[in-house]
Write a protein that holds these residues in place. Sequence first.
Motif, PDB file in Angstrom:
ATOM      1  N   VAL A 203       0.860  -1.193   0.000  1.00  0.00           N
ATOM      2  CA  VAL A 203       0.000   0.000   0.000  1.00  0.00           C
ATOM      3  C   VAL A 203       0.890   1.235   0.000  1.00  0.00           C
ATOM      4  O   VAL A 203       2.072   1.182   0.329  1.00  0.00           O
ATOM      5  N   GLY A 204       0.270   2.368  -0.370  1.00  0.00           N
ATOM      6  CA  GLY A 204       1.002   3.625  -0.370  1.00  0.00           C
ATOM      7  C   GLY A 204       0.177   4.732   0.259  1.00  0.00           C
ATOM      8  O   GLY A 204      -1.059   4.680   0.257  1.00  0.00           O
ATOM      9  N   ILE A 205       0.868   5.717   0.820  1.00  0.00           N
ATOM     10  CA  ILE A 205       0.226   6.941   1.302  1.00  0.00           C
ATOM     11  C   ILE A 205       0.539   7.990   0.252  1.00  0.00           C
ATOM     12  O   ILE A 205       1.691   8.425   0.112  1.00  0.00           O
ATOM     13  N   ASN A 206      -0.481   8.393  -0.506  1.00  0.00           N
ATOM     14  CA  ASN A 206      -0.182   9.183  -1.703  1.00  0.00           C
ATOM     15  C   ASN A 206      -1.288  10.198  -1.977  1.00  0.00           C
ATOM     16  O   ASN A 206      -2.444  10.012  -1.547  1.00  0.00           O
ATOM     17  N   GLN A 207      -0.952  11.248  -2.701  1.00  0.00           N
ATOM     18  CA  GLN A 207      -1.948  12.242  -3.111  1.00  0.00           C
ATOM     19  C   GLN A 207      -2.986  11.556  -3.993  1.00  0.00           C
ATOM     20  O   GLN A 207      -2.632  10.814  -4.918  1.00  0.00           O
ATOM     21  N   ASP A 208      -4.254  11.805  -3.715  1.00  0.00           N
ATOM     22  CA  ASP A 208      -5.269  11.062  -4.474  1.00  0.00           C
ATOM     23  C   ASP A 208      -5.268  11.430  -5.955  1.00  0.00           C
ATOM     24  O   ASP A 208      -5.632  10.604  -6.802  1.00  0.00           O
ATOM     25  N   SER A 209      -4.832  12.631  -6.298  1.00  0.00           N
ATOM     26  CA  SER A 209      -4.739  13.009  -7.716  1.00  0.00           C
ATOM     27  C   SER A 209      -3.796  12.076  -8.464  1.00  0.00           C
ATOM     28  O   SER A 209      -4.052  11.721  -9.625  1.00  0.00           O
ATOM     29  N   LYS A 214      -3.287   7.382 -12.272  1.00  0.00           N
ATOM     30  CA  LYS A 214      -2.940   5.996 -12.587  1.00  0.00           C
ATOM     31  C   LYS A 214      -4.187   5.196 -12.985  1.00  0.00           C
ATOM     32  O   LYS A 214      -4.146   4.362 -13.900  1.00  0.00           O
ATOM     33  N   ILE A 215      -5.286   5.444 -12.300  1.00  0.00           N
ATOM     34  CA  ILE A 215      -6.532   4.760 -12.662  1.00  0.00           C
ATOM     35  C   ILE A 215      -6.920   5.102 -14.102  1.00  0.00           C
ATOM     36  O   ILE A 215      -7.310   4.232 -14.889  1.00  0.00           O
ATOM     37  N   ALA A 216      -6.798   6.381 -14.461  1.00  0.00           N
ATOM     38  CA  ALA A 216      -7.160   6.825 -15.815  1.00  0.00           C
ATOM     39  C   ALA A 216      -6.285   6.180 -16.876  1.00  0.00           C
ATOM     40  O   ALA A 216      -6.725   5.991 -18.023  1.00  0.00           O
ATOM     41  N   SER A 217      -5.054   5.827 -16.500  1.00  0.00           N
ATOM     42  CA  SER A 217      -4.157   5.188 -17.466  1.00  0.00           C
ATOM     43  C   SER A 217      -4.301   3.679 -17.474  1.00  0.00           C
ATOM     44  O   SER A 217      -3.549   2.985 -18.169  1.00  0.00           O
ATOM     45  N   GLY A 218      -5.262   3.158 -16.675  1.00  0.00           N
ATOM     46  CA  GLY A 218      -5.566   1.731 -16.718  1.00  0.00           C
ATOM     47  C   GLY A 218      -4.876   0.886 -15.675  1.00  0.00           C
ATOM     48  O   GLY A 218      -4.962  -0.350 -15.722  1.00  0.00           O
ATOM     49  N   GLU A 219      -4.197   1.523 -14.726  1.00  0.00           N
ATOM     50  CA  GLU A 219      -3.493   0.739 -13.698  1.00  0.00           C
ATOM     51  C   GLU A 219      -4.486   0.217 -12.653  1.00  0.00           C
ATOM     52  O   GLU A 219      -5.487   0.871 -12.340  1.00  0.00           O
ATOM     53  N   PRO A 220      -4.213  -0.961 -12.054  1.00  0.00           N
ATOM     54  CA  PRO A 220      -5.159  -1.606 -11.117  1.00  0.00           C
ATOM     55  C   PRO A 220      -5.022  -1.085  -9.685  1.00  0.00           C
ATOM     56  O   PRO A 220      -4.685  -1.841  -8.762  1.00  0.00           O
ATOM     57  N   ASP A 269      -2.462  14.844 -18.412  1.00  0.00           N
ATOM     58  CA  ASP A 269      -2.730  13.520 -17.839  1.00  0.00           C
ATOM     59  C   ASP A 269      -1.941  13.217 -16.570  1.00  0.00           C
ATOM     60  O   ASP A 269      -2.109  12.136 -15.997  1.00  0.00           O
ATOM     61  N   ASP A 270      -1.069  14.131 -16.151  1.00  0.00           N
ATOM     62  CA  ASP A 270      -0.278  13.859 -14.955  1.00  0.00           C
ATOM     63  C   ASP A 270      -1.080  14.155 -13.684  1.00  0.00           C
ATOM     64  O   ASP A 270      -2.218  14.625 -13.734  1.00  0.00           O
ATOM     65  N   THR A 271      -0.447  13.917 -12.557  1.00  0.00           N
ATOM     66  CA  THR A 271      -1.111  13.980 -11.249  1.00  0.00           C
ATOM     67  C   THR A 271      -1.972  15.217 -11.030  1.00  0.00           C
ATOM     68  O   THR A 271      -3.179  15.120 -10.751  1.00  0.00           O
ATOM     69  N   ASP A 272      -1.368  16.392 -11.109  1.00  0.00           N
ATOM     70  CA  ASP A 272      -2.060  17.605 -10.660  1.00  0.00           C
ATOM     71  C   ASP A 272      -3.234  18.003 -11.551  1.00  0.00           C
ATOM     72  O   ASP A 272      -4.065  18.817 -11.137  1.00  0.00           O
ATOM     73  N   PHE A 273      -3.291  17.462 -12.753  1.00  0.00           N
ATOM     74  CA  PHE A 273      -4.426  17.759 -13.640  1.00  0.00           C
ATOM     75  C   PHE A 273      -5.727  17.149 -13.091  1.00  0.00           C
ATOM     76  O   PHE A 273      -6.806  17.534 -13.497  1.00  0.00           O
ATOM     77  N   PHE A 274      -5.615  16.212 -12.155  1.00  0.00           N
ATOM     78  CA  PHE A 274      -6.798  15.520 -11.613  1.00  0.00           C
ATOM     79  C   PHE A 274      -7.246  16.147 -10.286  1.00  0.00           C
ATOM     80  O   PHE A 274      -7.546  15.457  -9.323  1.00  0.00           O
ATOM     81  N   ILE A 279     -14.606  25.992  -8.360  1.00  0.00           N
ATOM     82  CA  ILE A 279     -15.302  27.103  -9.010  1.00  0.00           C
ATOM     83  C   ILE A 279     -16.677  26.621  -9.470  1.00  0.00           C
ATOM     84  O   ILE A 279     -16.807  25.515 -10.016  1.00  0.00           O
ATOM     85  N   GLN A 280     -17.680  27.431  -9.260  1.00  0.00           N
ATOM     86  CA  GLN A 280     -19.047  27.069  -9.638  1.00  0.00           C
ATOM     87  C   GLN A 280     -19.121  26.700 -11.122  1.00  0.00           C
ATOM     88  O   GLN A 280     -18.560  27.392 -11.979  1.00  0.00           O
ATOM     89  N   GLY A 281     -19.813  25.596 -11.406  1.00  0.00           N
ATOM     90  CA  GLY A 281     -20.059  25.204 -12.788  1.00  0.00           C
ATOM     91  C   GLY A 281     -18.933  24.452 -13.459  1.00  0.00           C
ATOM     92  O   GLY A 281     -19.061  24.075 -14.629  1.00  0.00           O
ATOM     93  N   VAL A 282     -17.828  24.224 -12.759  1.00  0.00           N
ATOM     94  CA  VAL A 282     -16.690  23.502 -13.341  1.00  0.00           C
ATOM     95  C   VAL A 282     -16.690  22.064 -12.824  1.00  0.00           C
ATOM     96  O   VAL A 282     -16.791  21.839 -11.609  1.00  0.00           O
ATOM     97  N   SER A 283     -16.591  21.104 -13.731  1.00  0.00           N
ATOM     98  CA  SER A 283     -16.592  19.683 -13.359  1.00  0.00           C
ATOM     99  C   SER A 283     -15.182  19.115 -13.386  1.00  0.00           C
ATOM    100  O   SER A 283     -14.330  19.559 -14.162  1.00  0.00           O
ATOM    101  N   ALA A 284     -14.956  18.118 -12.556  1.00  0.00           N
ATOM    102  CA  ALA A 284     -13.654  17.450 -12.522  1.00  0.00           C
ATOM    103  C   ALA A 284     -13.494  16.542 -13.732  1.00  0.00           C
ATOM    104  O   ALA A 284     -14.456  16.269 -14.460  1.00  0.00           O
ATOM    105  N   LYS A 285     -12.254  16.078 -13.928  1.00  0.00           N
ATOM    106  CA  LYS A 285     -12.018  15.107 -14.996  1.00  0.00           C
ATOM    107  C   LYS A 285     -12.816  13.831 -14.702  1.00  0.00           C
ATOM    108  O   LYS A 285     -13.035  13.478 -13.533  1.00  0.00           O
ATOM    109  N   PRO A 286     -13.269  13.131 -15.738  1.00  0.00           N
ATOM    110  CA  PRO A 286     -14.078  11.920 -15.546  1.00  0.00           C
ATOM    111  C   PRO A 286     -13.394  10.908 -14.628  1.00  0.00           C
ATOM    112  O   PRO A 286     -12.197  10.636 -14.770  1.00  0.00           O
ATOM    113  N   GLY A 287     -14.183  10.351 -13.696  1.00  0.00           N
ATOM    114  CA  GLY A 287     -13.658   9.339 -12.796  1.00  0.00           C
ATOM    115  C   GLY A 287     -13.051   9.878 -11.527  1.00  0.00           C
ATOM    116  O   GLY A 287     -12.785   9.115 -10.588  1.00  0.00           O
ATOM    117  N   ARG A 288     -12.834  11.177 -11.457  1.00  0.00           N
ATOM    118  CA  ARG A 288     -12.190  11.764 -10.274  1.00  0.00           C
ATOM    119  C   ARG A 288     -13.240  11.946  -9.170  1.00  0.00           C
ATOM    120  O   ARG A 288     -14.227  12.650  -9.345  1.00  0.00           O
TER     121      ARG A 288
END
Length: 319
Positions: A203-209, A214-220, A269-274, A279-288
């Motif tokens: 297991v890891g203690i890591n930033q959820d972004s 990694k999930i978006a890139s298909g990692e398990p 596609d890197d960490t911080d983009f997730f 801000i009102q009306g702004v949605s996160a990247k899919p799956g986040r």
Amino acid sequence: MLLTSSVMAADLIMYDALDFAATAAKAFTAKTGVTVDVVEPGGTGETLGKIAAEGDNPQFDIVWVDGSAVMERMMENHVLQPVPAAFYDSIKFNDLGKSLIPASHAFVPTGASTTAIEVNTKKVPADQLPKSWADLEKFAGSVASKDPNMSGPMYQWLAGVFQTEGVDAGKAMLAKILTNKALAGFPSGGPVDKSVLTGDAKVGINQDSSIFAKIASGEPVVAIYPTEGSVALPASIGISAKTQHMDAIKKFVAFMTSPEGQAAMMNGDDTDFFFIPIIQGVSAKPGRKIDIPFVVLDDKLASAHETEWKTWYKDTFVQ
């Protein structure tokens, strides 16, 4: 403010430790014509170190990193100046964004994330998944983590654990978990991801972004939010106490907290983009995941103990 010849042409000098900063700054310049010299010393630790080394001769106008306590400390040390109230008044924050505005005005939040438990679902059976930080004791010796002296998100997490658990109890808990120094002092989230994916750590203690990237890139892998609570980690813009470019900074902040600026901050596609938009009306990247019951960090307490708690972590867990 003394500037070097290489940066004299820019309207703003920005120090940052965020994946999206250069992309977003390029979009800002295309929109406004205001030029930005993007300086990326490395992670948050290197960025704060550069600022400290410059002392009374700061070379930056704005700094953009993850974390709130470090911003509070820099404002108390007069490295940063309070953000004008008018800046906040013009931003259409959602409820999470409003909760992250510091009473001290030490920074402008532009997004949020947190630290979670990263688990490789091919390495840990579903019925053995941890539910809390305390559960990680079962994985002692196989827990990957970061050095808060190098990672801004990690210091926010460490201060959050001490806030929710109590300092002495938090130290005792971590002493039972982080028993393998070869895994407990990584400088950033990348090596934590790698350790979890290769099986060097269970297991890891890591930033959820980072986990969602990694999930978006298909990692398990999955992100598990501990029952003790998750401390919000704002991406924060701070303003140099000695800047002479407040008009350009106002435009920069306005753009990054607009839907157009937020879109630029997700254009990768890197960490911080997730990040989680605030801000009102702004949605996160899919799956986040966004519906996280956040705990807001006591920035003044975390700032007051930053050196002490970072030193304790390094002396105890970093080889």
